[in-house]
Design a protein around this motif. Sequence first.
Motif, short mmCIF file in Angstrom:
data_model
loop_
_atom_site.label_atom_id
_atom_site.label_comp_id
_atom_site.label_asym_id
_atom_site.label_seq_id
_atom_site.Cartn_x
_atom_site.Cartn_y
_atom_site.Cartn_z
N GLU A 32 0.83 -1.21 0.00
CA GLU A 32 0.00 0.00 0.00
C GLU A 32 0.86 1.26 0.00
O GLU A 32 0.58 2.23 -0.71
N ALA A 33 1.94 1.24 0.77
CA ALA A 33 2.85 2.39 0.81
C ALA A 33 3.50 2.60 -0.56
O ALA A 33 3.62 3.74 -1.02
N ALA A 34 3.90 1.52 -1.21
CA ALA A 34 4.52 1.64 -2.53
C ALA A 34 3.52 2.19 -3.54
O ALA A 34 3.87 3.08 -4.34
N ALA A 35 2.28 1.70 -3.51
CA ALA A 35 1.26 2.19 -4.43
C ALA A 35 0.94 3.66 -4.16
O ALA A 35 0.78 4.46 -5.10
N THR A 36 0.89 4.03 -2.89
CA THR A 36 0.63 5.42 -2.53
C THR A 36 1.76 6.33 -2.99
O THR A 36 1.53 7.43 -3.49
N ARG A 37 3.00 5.86 -2.86
CA ARG A 37 4.15 6.65 -3.32
C ARG A 37 4.08 6.83 -4.83
O ARG A 37 4.33 7.92 -5.35
N MET A 38 3.73 5.77 -5.56
CA MET A 38 3.63 5.87 -7.02
C MET A 38 2.53 6.86 -7.42
O MET A 38 2.72 7.68 -8.32
N LEU A 88 2.41 14.52 -8.60
CA LEU A 88 3.38 15.62 -8.60
C LEU A 88 3.91 15.88 -10.00
O LEU A 88 4.11 17.02 -10.40
N GLN A 89 4.13 14.81 -10.73
CA GLN A 89 4.63 14.95 -12.09
C GLN A 89 3.59 15.66 -12.97
O GLN A 89 3.94 16.48 -13.81
N ALA A 90 2.33 15.37 -12.76
CA ALA A 90 1.27 16.01 -13.54
C ALA A 90 1.15 17.49 -13.22
O ALA A 90 0.71 18.28 -14.06
#
Length: 105
Positions: free
Chosen positions: A70-76, A82-84
Amino acid sequence: MKADAEAAKAKLLQLAEAKKAELEERVAEWTAKHDKQKLEKRAERAEAYAVTSVEIALAAAMEAEEAILEAAATRMDADQGLQALEPAGLSAGKGETSVETGATP
């Protein structure tokens, strides 16, 4: 406060040692009397405790794995968001207008 906690811990250790000694005496008595039923029940309880402990540990490990995913998915998601938000092809500092001159650096 700390002294109270240390005193409570010392008392708990003392009580645990007394309980352990009492149990050891009972086991020795059961062994001497050849009380197979009590020895067997004690062993069964210890085995059930071990199985339950393993089940709890496995559940905790599975929960930890879910939290990691879940943390990895949230970071992605955050990175994509942020990129958008960044202007296309511009890095920080580029394309900004100087307040003093009105010119673009």
